[in-house]
Design an enzyme around this catalytic site. Structure first.
Site, PDB file in Angstrom:
ATOM      1  N   GLY A 144       0.825  -1.212   0.000  1.00 36.12           N
ATOM      2  CA  GLY A 144       0.000   0.000   0.000  1.00 36.12           C
ATOM      3  C   GLY A 144       0.858   1.261   0.000  1.00 36.12           C
ATOM      4  N   ASP A 204       8.802   6.544   8.827  1.00 35.20           N
ATOM      5  CA  ASP A 204       8.469   5.996  10.135  1.00 35.20           C
ATOM      6  C   ASP A 204       7.287   6.798  10.632  1.00 35.20           C
ATOM      7  OD1 ASP A 204       8.807   4.174  12.232  1.00 35.20           O
ATOM      8  OD2 ASP A 204       9.772   5.704  13.455  1.00 35.20           O
ATOM      9  N   GLY A 288      -3.864  -0.482  12.062  1.00 34.91           N
ATOM     10  CA  GLY A 288      -3.349   0.183  13.269  1.00 34.91           C
ATOM     11  C   GLY A 288      -4.439   0.897  14.067  1.00 34.91           C
TER      12      GLY A 288
HETATM   13  P1  ITT Z   1       6.674  -0.671   7.642  1.00 38.32           P
HETATM   14  O1  ITT Z   1       6.685  -2.140   7.395  1.00 38.32           O
HETATM   15  O2  ITT Z   1       6.695   0.131   6.413  1.00 38.32           O
HETATM   16  O3  ITT Z   1       7.685  -0.215   8.655  1.00 38.32           O
HETATM   17  P2  ITT Z   1       4.699  -0.388   9.713  1.00 38.32           P
HETATM   18  O4  ITT Z   1       3.208  -0.339   9.648  1.00 38.32           O
HETATM   19  O5  ITT Z   1       5.309  -1.453  10.524  1.00 38.32           O
HETATM   20  O6  ITT Z   1       5.219  -0.346   8.216  1.00 38.32           O
HETATM   21  P3  ITT Z   1       4.866   2.412  10.357  1.00 38.32           P
HETATM   22  O7  ITT Z   1       6.070   3.138  10.749  1.00 38.32           O
HETATM   23  O8  ITT Z   1       4.184   2.848   9.119  1.00 38.32           O
HETATM   24  O9  ITT Z   1       5.300   0.904  10.353  1.00 38.32           O
HETATM   25  O10 ITT Z   1       3.789   2.513  11.507  1.00 38.32           O
HETATM   26  C1  ITT Z   1       4.078   2.170  12.846  1.00 38.32           C
HETATM   27  C2  ITT Z   1       2.795   1.963  13.601  1.00 38.32           C
HETATM   28  O11 ITT Z   1       2.123   3.229  13.744  1.00 38.32           O
HETATM   29  C3  ITT Z   1       1.801   1.056  12.897  1.00 38.32           C
HETATM   30  O12 ITT Z   1       2.010  -0.285  13.255  1.00 38.32           O
HETATM   31  C4  ITT Z   1       0.481   1.585  13.414  1.00 38.32           C
HETATM   32  O13 ITT Z   1       0.202   1.055  14.675  1.00 38.32           O
HETATM   33  C5  ITT Z   1       0.741   3.075  13.569  1.00 38.32           C
HETATM   34  N1  ITT Z   1       0.347   3.793  12.351  1.00 38.32           N
HETATM   35  C6  ITT Z   1       1.169   4.435  11.494  1.00 38.32           C
HETATM   36  N2  ITT Z   1       0.485   4.958  10.478  1.00 38.32           N
HETATM   37  C7  ITT Z   1      -0.792   4.644  10.691  1.00 38.32           C
HETATM   38  C8  ITT Z   1      -1.977   4.892   9.986  1.00 38.32           C
HETATM   39  O14 ITT Z   1      -1.982   5.551   8.836  1.00 38.32           O
HETATM   40  N3  ITT Z   1      -3.122   4.421  10.471  1.00 38.32           N
HETATM   41  C9  ITT Z   1      -3.132   3.723  11.608  1.00 38.32           C
HETATM   42  N4  ITT Z   1      -2.071   3.442  12.345  1.00 38.32           N
HETATM   43  C10 ITT Z   1      -0.890   3.899  11.894  1.00 38.32           C
END
Ligand code: ITT
Length: 332
Positions: A144, A204, A288
């Site tokens: 995504g 991040d 999330g």
């Molecule tokens: P990568 O594999 O790309 O690192 P990720 O989901 O593990 O993706 P992110 O740094 O994008 O890592 O996000 C970290 C956390 O923050 C993610 O697990 C969610 O709990 C929260 N988060 C970030 N962006 C969000 C969004 O758009 N909507 C809901 N929760 C979000």
């Protein structure tokens, strides 16, 4: 720290192997610098072998074979005239030394090889745009995110090939040891740029709650203790905020997006999506904390928005859009 450096060094070698065995024109051009480095190492081995040789020329032959293999990966796959000439000269040098060795010369003159290898190295510089197809790697395995950044770059008229970290499966994930989103994004971008030799983007992000002084913040993905357990993270947060009344439930999603080049150049930009937290999850879209953040100016949660609606206002969308002028500046 040492351990991570070593892991990355191994990853670099692994990435190189992937690129060389794949050997498409794009990949070869992108990794021209690494191939030139590999050739330089083989030439050093050859010099050593020549100075060690008494009557045994096995090591010399092995080094010549090594150089030939590396050359094979550049030959026929570059449309750059200077590189083609340097490759031809090096091929001729290798052939002439091989012939001399076959004819019994255990200490052949390898100057044609060292000279031509120097030419290859000269042409394959990191900033030689003629050699560098604009491939950009995004430090995520999340399809995504790749689609979203790709659309934003394409809308801005940037003709870049965007690939995810999955394109380089041997590169290990980087530990997010920073204490801010920006630090973590930069860590990931630099690690990927170093390991692949490509410009790399990393982001991040997380949820920052005012009454918790910005927590979960960089710990958003593992707030409950288990990395990536969205449901447990969200439920723990709701429990922690159960006594907090509506006027004090302000929060925002935050995202830092970093661009790093293999030469260490770096830029980082940020984006935010402000809102308030619901008392219970609503909606099934997104991931999330989406079901509990109601964006400012909306009466639904992020999990009730379509992906396009959310991308238009999201922290990541804002950060990625802020990256466009940076990408234009450094890669355009
Ligand atoms: P990568 O594999 O790309 O690192 P990720 O989901 O593990 O993706 P992110 O740094 O994008 O890592 O996000 C970290 C956390 O923050 C993610 O697990 C969610 O709990 C929260 N988060 C970030 N962006 C969000 C969004 O758009 N909507 C809901 N929760 C979000």
């Amino acid at each position: 720290m040492k351990h991570r450096r070593l892991a990355l060094a191994v990853a670099t070698a692994a990435a190189l192997t992937t690129v060389l065995s794949g050997c498409g024109a794009l990949d070869t051009a992108m990794d021209c610098v690494k191939t030139a480095d590999a050739i330089a190492t083989s030439v050093q081995n050859l010099q050593q072998a020549v100075s060690n040789a008494s009557n045994d020329v096995t090591q010399i032959e092995e080094s010549l074979n090594q150089i030939s293999t590396e050359l094979g990966n550049l030959k026929n796959t570059t449309d750059n005239a200077d590189l083609s000439k340097a490759v031809d000269d090096l091929t001729k040098g290798v052939d002439s030394v091989r012939t001399a060795v076959k004819n019994g010369d255990a200490t052949p003159d390898i100057t044609p090889i060292t000279d031509a290898a120097g030419e290859v190295a000269k042409v394959c510089t990191p900033d030689n745009r003629a050699m560098t197809h604009q491939r950009l790697i995004l430090a995520t395995r999340n399809a995504g995110k790749i689609t979203e950044l790709h659309a934003i770059l394409a809308d801005a008229g940037l003709d870049l090939e965007l690939v995810g970290a999955d394109a380089y499966p041997d590169i290990p994930d980087v530990k997010e040891t920073g204490v801010t989103f920006a630090e973590n994004a930069l860590l990931k971008a630099h690690a990927l740029a170093r390991a692949t030799g490509l410009p790399a983007v990393a982001d991040d992000s997380g949820l920052c709650v005012d009454v918790l002084n910005g927590a979960p913040g960089i710990f958003s993905a593992r707030w409950s203790g288990t990395h990536g357990d969205d449901k447990a993270n969200l439920n723990l947060l709701l429990a922690q905020l159960s006594d907090i009344a509506d006027p004090h439930r302000a929060a925002h999603f935050a995202c830092a997006a970093a661009l790093a080049l293999p030469d260490g150049t770096e830029r980082v930009v940020e984006g935010r999506l402000p809102g308030t937290l619901r008392h219970a999850p609503v909606g099934t879209n997104g991931f999330g904390y989406d079901p509990i953040l109601q964006p400012a100016g909306h009466d639904v949660t992020c999990a009730e928005l379509t992906p396009a609606e959310k991308n238009a206002i999201s922290h990541r969308g804002k950060a990625f859009r802020a990256l466009v002028p940076v990408v234009k500046e450094l890669l355009g």
